[in-house]
Every structure is written in structure tokens, then in C-alpha cells.
Design an enzyme around this catalytic site. Structure first.
Site, PDB file in Angstrom:
ATOM      1  N   CYS A 111       0.835  -1.209   0.000  1.00 29.00           N
ATOM      2  CA  CYS A 111       0.000   0.000   0.000  1.00 29.00           C
ATOM      3  C   CYS A 111       0.871   1.261   0.000  1.00 29.00           C
ATOM      4  CB  CYS A 111      -0.947   0.005   1.193  1.00 29.00           C
ATOM      5  SG  CYS A 111      -0.143  -0.128   2.799  1.00 29.00           S
ATOM      6  N   HIS A 694      -1.395   1.642   7.378  1.00 32.94           N
ATOM      7  CA  HIS A 694      -1.938   1.505   6.024  1.00 32.94           C
ATOM      8  C   HIS A 694      -1.852   2.859   5.325  1.00 32.94           C
ATOM      9  CE1 HIS A 694      -4.230  -0.097   2.748  1.00 32.94           C
ATOM     10  NE2 HIS A 694      -5.206   0.766   2.897  1.00 32.94           N
TER      11      HIS A 694
END
Length: 769
Positions: A111, A694
Site C-alpha cells: 500500500c 496503512h
């Protein structure tokens, strides 16, 4: 595959001539992108990447089979797709969406890469540069600092696929492989920093697209008293003599760096290029800690408190902060870390608060106050108390393996003159009275006959234990960690005033503790080590260490007299209800902090040419010239010798009209204020902490002007008021004059070319060779 054509060439012809001839023979339109492959004798295929070399240099021979490949409409190459996904490709080609609104598949902790790529993909002039194939003219295959054009080509493939409008999401597997090949730190599938990947990618693209094919040696010159304008102009021209690419045109600016020697006062002024600004966040010197306060009053439930303490403070500061809430003297407090029903550590007053993590369960216990040390002084002993439940099925040969810890441990003050098993039993029964029911006389009568034999047996074991003199002298609380196999003696500041609980030589030994009466008890008492296990072999008469005491319950007695719900109950102090909001920080404050004078650290001294030695000089950075697209990296991750943390401070940043006129020290063109004003075009976000997290992206589409949220392969539209958050990590700003230049002009068939091929930037703002 079309019918083969035969063509003749000279050894001195370029590969580009072969490509142009092939395009003419197969009638390929100018808009279509093509590339060449050669088929080797063994049947394998090899790319002809550099079309500027001669056929002789490319080792092409008579009769050589050359294959031309045409890029698909969706931005992919036929050779790059396995046969199994042909059906999926056909479906993708039928899909038509907004160009640029395309997700990136997470390959496993990638990510961070997806976030950086989405930000860069939404820089208009860079994306136009690739979409219009200007990069093909500038690929640098022989730069020793570059990556043979492979990173630029891999990135170009991604951009063309994402902006084809034929994909909902794409799999960046080839790009990930290329990155890992040229930067080993990104090999594998570990989580990384999006800003670090961005830094590598910008540098790699720059070197792969560097228009300077042979870098000349350039000597860096100090200002030596010359005017700033002259020195800056020289520094920028020197930079461009070695570095000239679309990345420099788009992202590079110029610092002014001023160093002052603290001894001789020598001033050194240099001008250095930069690709992004890493700005610090104002760091609070306070820390919020949540603790539980356990009173000596058994009727009071533990209280949860939220305390504000100095970040670099000591355990004593925690006690002082709690004293303001409770009115209790700090000298009557002991601080402990409770983990898995035992004391993981009992802290000393002088220990640093940095050793306590936010996730630790910290309990602060009220103990008896300090008494004067004298001949007739009554000194108290603080005993750590554990709760255990016996599991008969696992109790082998009285080895106590079947005893399980439960509940919250206690620190109990016991007067030294009442140090007997029977007195301790009644003291503990009183401390537990909120959730332990005292048996009525009827209960005792019922239990006497039934449990007399059992009670006699237990007491006999304990009497034998006392006769063996294996219980240590009561003295200090055993400080230290429960990881240790044996007890540890705490120092003179184990959470309370030093001398009040020091052991004395004439303290009554265990052999003098009075025998307990032969009667039925709710629980039995046992000396244990700091782990709560009953291995008493580590204790002996000479240790002077305070034993931990375990309250052992039979299952039936615990079920009958111990109220688990009440034992686990606690109340929240009013301070917990207050929402302690961190004051937001303006982005301009971070930039001001970036330009503040600082003193160099010992690990990074400056060599003063006048003093002829390294000095801890003062350093000041100023902004001299800003780029078309300004990347601002918020330094949320703080690493010091003593701590590592992520700052979740909310930074308020404008979507439009970020004005840098007050920060740029170069003489300004007042008639062109747009040269110093920026609009936001993308944000890389980081959610989570240091060890995990994230990354996502907010980005503004260059064609529609609509903001979207990119979360790996998921893309959704958002409004501008959703963009600002505590997760903002890397900000992308575009200068307003560039935005206007890139807008389609009325009456033109297409928008102007990218900055690399279009008119030069405003000469007042950027000096170009």
C-alpha cells in the site's frame, strides 16, 4: 500476426530507422506506440530498448528477424500479458471509465507503493509528459547512476494503463519487481515508508530521463561574500549542467544554507537543490498517561485517571500529577506495571517515564505514609499480593502446578509488629472485603465438620513450611521485572520514601512468626517469587528480599465467597471524561520551524575552513526558489536515542492559495503573485502506528477536477472537506501559474505540451540554461 516484410539497411543505420520503416510498412498510425524485439537463434526474444544506436552496435545481422509490437488500447503490451488473462483483457477493453480513476492491487504490504504512485500519477505535467511519449526521446540508457531506462519505462507503462480509461484497477507486479531489482531495501513484501519509495522513484526517474548524457565535473563554490543573486544563479546553473530532466523541471527548487562558526564567527553560504521539503512538526513536551489508582480504603473501587506529565519526566512526576487529582501525598504512592495478573515491574521514583509504553497497564497503589526512623518507630512493610486459584486435576504431588493467577494484584502495607500469618490473613480479608464475603457463623459451622480434616491438612503443610524456615525476612518490596526467575531487592526509592521501609537487622525472622490457629480459612497464604510460582527454593534466610505473597483459593470457596464482577469493577475519575484535544498545527508553522536556526548535533559537525576543525555550528535553511510542483513531507515519525513515536498531530493545510511569498527570500516579482501561490493536488495518508499501518491517497483528477480517495484497488469520489486529517503524511502542491498554463486554450486542438517540452518557466522565477 501480420505478414512479414523484408527490408534492407546499412550497418551504420540506426535502430530508430528500422522502427520508422516498420511503422510505415505496417501502416501504424502516429498515435500508436510501438517497440522492437529481435528473435535470437535459439528462439528467445530480446528487446531493442535503445533505438539511437546503430545496427552494428545493436549486433543485428543479415537475416535477423525483427518483431514490432504495438501497445494495446488499455496501455498494456501484448507480450506482457499471459494467455490465461486474454478474456479478462477483452472485457477490460470494453470498459470505459474516467482516465486516471484506476486502483492499484495490493501485492502484499505494498500500500505504501500504491500511495506514492497514485500521488505521482496525479501530477498533471509529469503524466502528460508520459502520455504524449515525450519520455521516449529522453530515455538515458547509458547513465551509470541510472537504471538503464527500466524504471522510467515501467512507470510509463503504469501511467498509460491507469490513464487509458479501460481499467478499474491494475496489478503493478512488473513495476514492483523492477523497484526491488534496483533498490534491494524494497525487495520482498515488508511494509515500507511511502515517502522513502517516492524519494527513490523521483531519483530513479530523473537519472533514467536525464538529458545530460555525459556529466562534467563541477566544483562547488562558497559565496565568499558575493551577492546571493549571483551565487544562487551559479549554483542552479551548475546543478543543471549535470542534472536536466523532467523531474528537475517539475520538482526541484533551491535552498539557501547559512552556517556560522561559534568560535571564529566565519559565515558559510551555499545554495543547494532540493526535491521535496521534509518539515518538522511542533513536538509537545507533555504526555498523557492513563493509570488506575488503588486506595487503601477497601470500600473504594480502583479509579481510572488521565494524567498530563512531562514527556521526559520521572515516575515521581506521575505520582505528583495523581496527587493533584486525589489529594493524596505522592510519598504514599507506589507505581507498578501489571501484566497477566502479576507485577511485571514495580518502579522506583527516579526511573524515567519513557520506559512506560502507552499500552502498559499502570497501577498506582496507596501505601501507608512515611514514619520517622527511631527506636520506637512503627515501620510498615509493603507486601506484593497475588491471587491464585487451585486446579486439583493438575496438582501433582503438592507441586502447585495447578495454581492459576487471576484478578488484579495488590500492594498491601502491613505494620511490622503485626507480621504473623494470622494477622496477615485478617489484614488481607479486610482489604478484599469489597468483593470477598466474610463467612457467617452458620457457614463456618457447616464447613467445620466438612472441611476440618482438609483444613488440618493444609495447616499442617504450612506449619511444616514454617518449621523449615524457608520464608525470607520481611523487608523491601522486591522491585524489578516479573521476567526474572528470582526476587530482586528494590533500591531506596522503590516508589516510596527511602528509609521508611528499609529492613532492619533485628526484624523478626520467619521462625518467630506466630503459628496460625487451627481453624477454617477462606483461603491460604503462600510465599512465591515475582512470577507468582511457588518455587520456594530460591529463597533463603540470607537474601533479605521481600517475598511475594499469594492468596490461594479452592475453586468451591472462590465460587462461594469471591465476587468476580465486583472485583473487576472500577470507576472513572472526572478527568477521564475530558477530551484532551491536541491543538491543531498550521502548515505554515511547520515551514517556519523548518527555517528556524538550529545548532548542529555532535554526530554531524561542520568543518570550519578558518578554524581548521569540526565545529557545532548554527545552521539556517531558507527557501530561495520553489519548483512547479512542491512536495511537502510532514515528519510524523520521530526517532531519538530514547524513544520512537508517530506524531498524530492534526496539521491544517489549505486546499487552495498556500502562499509562500513570506518564506521565499529571493527578490520577488510583485506583479506575478501566482508564482508564490500553490493549490493542493494530492495527499499520501498514513493510518496506524510505527510497527503497522496503512497508506492511502487523496488526489485531484487533472481532467475532471474531482477529488478521489484511492485505497489500493478501491477508488471513490470525495469532497474537499474530507481531505484534511491526522493521517496526512506527504502533500503535493502545484504552483498556480503552472495550473493555468496546463489548461486547454480556446481554439487549440489539444492542451499545451508538458513543461519539459513547452515554453520555459518564468525567467524571473527560475533560471534556465
Amino acid at each position: 500476426m501480420d505478414t512479414p516484410h523484408i527490408a534492407q539497411f546499412s550497418h551504420t543505420d540506426s535502430v530508430d530507422l528500422v522502427l520508422r520503416t516498420a511503422r510505415e510498412q505496417f501502416v501504424v498510425s502516429p498515435q500508436e506506440e510501438t517497440r522492437l524485439w529481435i528473435k535470437n537463434a535459439e528462439g528467445s526474444f530480446e528487446r531493442l530498448c535503445n533505438t539511437r544506436v546503430t545496427l552494428l552496435d545493436a549486433a543485428l545481422k543479415t537475416g535477423q528477424v525483427v518483431i514490432m509490437e504495438t501497445r494495446n488500447k488499455d496501455g498494456t503490451w501484448p507480450s506482457a500479458q499471459p494467455q490465461a488473462v486474454n478474456t479478462a483483457l477483452e472485457e477490460d477493453e470494453e470498459f470505459q471509465g474516467q482516465p486516471g480513476i484506476c486502483g492499484l492491487t495490493n501485492l502484499g504490504n505494498t500500500c505504501f507503493m500504491n500511495s506514492a504512485l497514485q500521488c505521482l500519477s496525479n501530477v498533471p505535467q509529469l503524466t502528460e509528459y508520459f502520455l504524449k511519449n515525450h519520455y521516449l526521446e529522453e530515455l538515458n540508457f547509458c547513465n551509470p547512476l541510472g537504471m538503464k531506462g527500466e524504471i522510467a519505462e515501467a512507470y510509463a507503462d503504469l501511467v498509460k494503463q491507469a490513464w487509458s480509461g479501460h481499467h478499474r484497477s491494475i496489478v503493478p507486479h512488473v513495476f514492483k519487481t523492477k523497484v526491488g531489482h534496483f533498490a534491494s531495501q524494497f525487495l520482498g513484501y515488508q511494509q515500507h515508508d511511502s515517502q522513502e519509495l517516492l524519494s527513490f522513484l523521483l531519483d530513479g526517474l530523473h537519472e533514467d530521463l536525464n538529458r545530460v548524457k555525459k556529466k562534467e565535473y563541477v566544483e562547488l563554490c562558497d559565496a565568499a561574500g558575493r551577492p546571493d543573486q549571483e551565487v544562487a544563479q551559479e549554483a542552479w546553473q551548475n546543478h543543471k549542467r549535470r542534472n536536466d530532466s523532467v523531474i528537475v523541471d517539475t520538482f526541484h527548487g533551491l535552498f539557501k544554507s547559512t552556517l556560522v562558526c561559534p568560535d571564529c564567527g566565519n559565515v558559510s553560504v551555499t545554495f543547494d537543490p532540493f526535491c521535496y521539503l521534509s518539515v518538522p512538526l511542533p513536538v509537545s513536551h507533555k504526555r498523557v498517561m492513563e493509570v488506575f489508582f488503588v486506595s487503601m480504603d477497601p470500600r473504594r473501587k480502583p479509579e481510572q485517571h488521565r494524567l498530563v506529565v512531562p514527556k521526559k519526566g520521572k515516575i515521581s512526576d506521575l505520582c505528583v500529577a495523581l496527587a493533584k487529582h486525589t489529594g493524596m501525598s505522592p510519598e504514599r504512592m507506589m507505581v507498578a506495571d501489571v501484566f497477566s495478573h502479576r507485577f511485571y515491574k514495580i518502579y522506583q521514583l527516579e526511573e524515567s517515564l519513557s520506559s512506560i509504553l502507552d499500552r502498559d497497564d499502570i497501577f498506582i497503589y496507596e501505601v501507608s505514609g512515611r514514619s520517622a526512623i527511631g527506636e520506637n518507630s512503627r515501620e510498615d512493610v509493603v507486601l506484593p499480593i497475588y491471587l491464585r486459584e487451585r486446579t486439583p486435576a493438575r496438582d501433582y504431588n503438592n507441586s502447585y502446578y495447578g495454581l492459576m493467577l487471576f484478578g488484579h494484584p495488590l500492594l498491601v502495607s502491613v505494620p511490622r509488629d503485626r507480621l504473623s500469618w494470622d494477622a496477615l490473613y485478617h489484614i488481607l480479608l479486610y482489604r478484599l472485603s469489597r468483593y470477598v464475603t466474610r463467612p457467617s457463623s452458620d457457614d463456618e459451622d457447616d464447613g467445620d465438620e466438612k472441611g476440618e480434616e482438609e483444613g488440618e491438612t493444609i495447616d499442617k503443610d504450612e506449619a511444616d513450611m514454617e518449621d523449615k524456615d524457608n520464608i525470607p525476612k520481611p523487608g523491601h518490596v522486591a522491585g524489578g521485572s516479573s521476567q526474572d526467575s528470582g526476587p530482586e531487592q528494590a533500591g531506596p526509592s522503590s516508589g516510596v520514601a527511602g528509609g521508611s521501609r528499609a529492613p532492619v537487622d533485628n526484624s523478626p525472622g520467619p521462625s518467630h512468626w506466630p503459628q496460625r490457629a487451627r481453624r477454617k480459612h477462606l483461603f491460604t497464604l503462600q510465599t512465591v517469587n515475582s512470577n507468582g510460582t511457588s518455587d520456594r527454593s530460591t529463597f533463603n534466610e540470607d537474601t533479605h528480599a521481600q517475598p511475594y505473597i499469594a492468596i490461594d483459593w479452592e475453586p468451591e470457596m472462590k465460587k462461594r465467597y469471591y465476587d468476580e464482577v465486583e472485583a473487576e469493577g472500577y470507576v472513572k475519575h472526572d478527568c477521564v471524561g475530558y477530551v484532551l484535544k491536541k491543538a491543531p498545527v498550521r502548515l505554515q508553522e511547520c515551514i517556519e520551524l523548518f527555517t528556524t536556526v538550529e545548532t548542529l548535533e555532535k554526530e554531524n559537525p561542520w568543518y570550519c575552513p578558518t578554524c581548521k576543525q569540526h565545529q557545532l555550528a548554527t545552521k539556517k535553511l531558507d527557501l530561495w526558489m520553489l519548483p512547479e510542483t512542491l512536495i511537502i513531507h510532514l515528519k510524523r515519525f520521530s526517532y531519538t536515542k530514547f524513544s520512537r513515536e508517530k506524531l498524530d498531530t492534526l496539521v491544517e493545510f489549505p486546499i487552495r492559495d498556500l502562499d509562500f511569498s513570506e518564506f521565499v527570500i529571493k527578490p520577488q516579482n510583485e506583479s506575478a503573485p501566482e508564482l508564490y501561490k500553490y493549490d493542493l493536488i494530492a495527499v499520501s495518508n498514513h493510518y496506524g502506528g510505527l510497527r503497522d499501518g496503512h497508506y492511502t491517497t487523496f488526489a485531484c483528477n487533472k481532467d475532471s477536477g474531482q477529488w478521489h480517495y484511492f485505497d489500493d484497488n478501491s477508488v471513490s469520489p470525495v469532497t474537499e472537506n474530507q481531505i484534511e486529517s491526522k493521517a496526512a503524511y506527504v502533500l503535493f502542491y502545484q504552483r498556480q501559474d503552472v495550473a493555468r498554463r496546463l489548461q486547454p486554450q480556446p481554439g487549440l486542438a489539444e492542451p499545451p505540451a508538458s513543461p519539459a517540452c513547452g515554453p520555459p518557466p518564468n525567467s524571473e522565477f527560475m533560471d534556465v540554461n
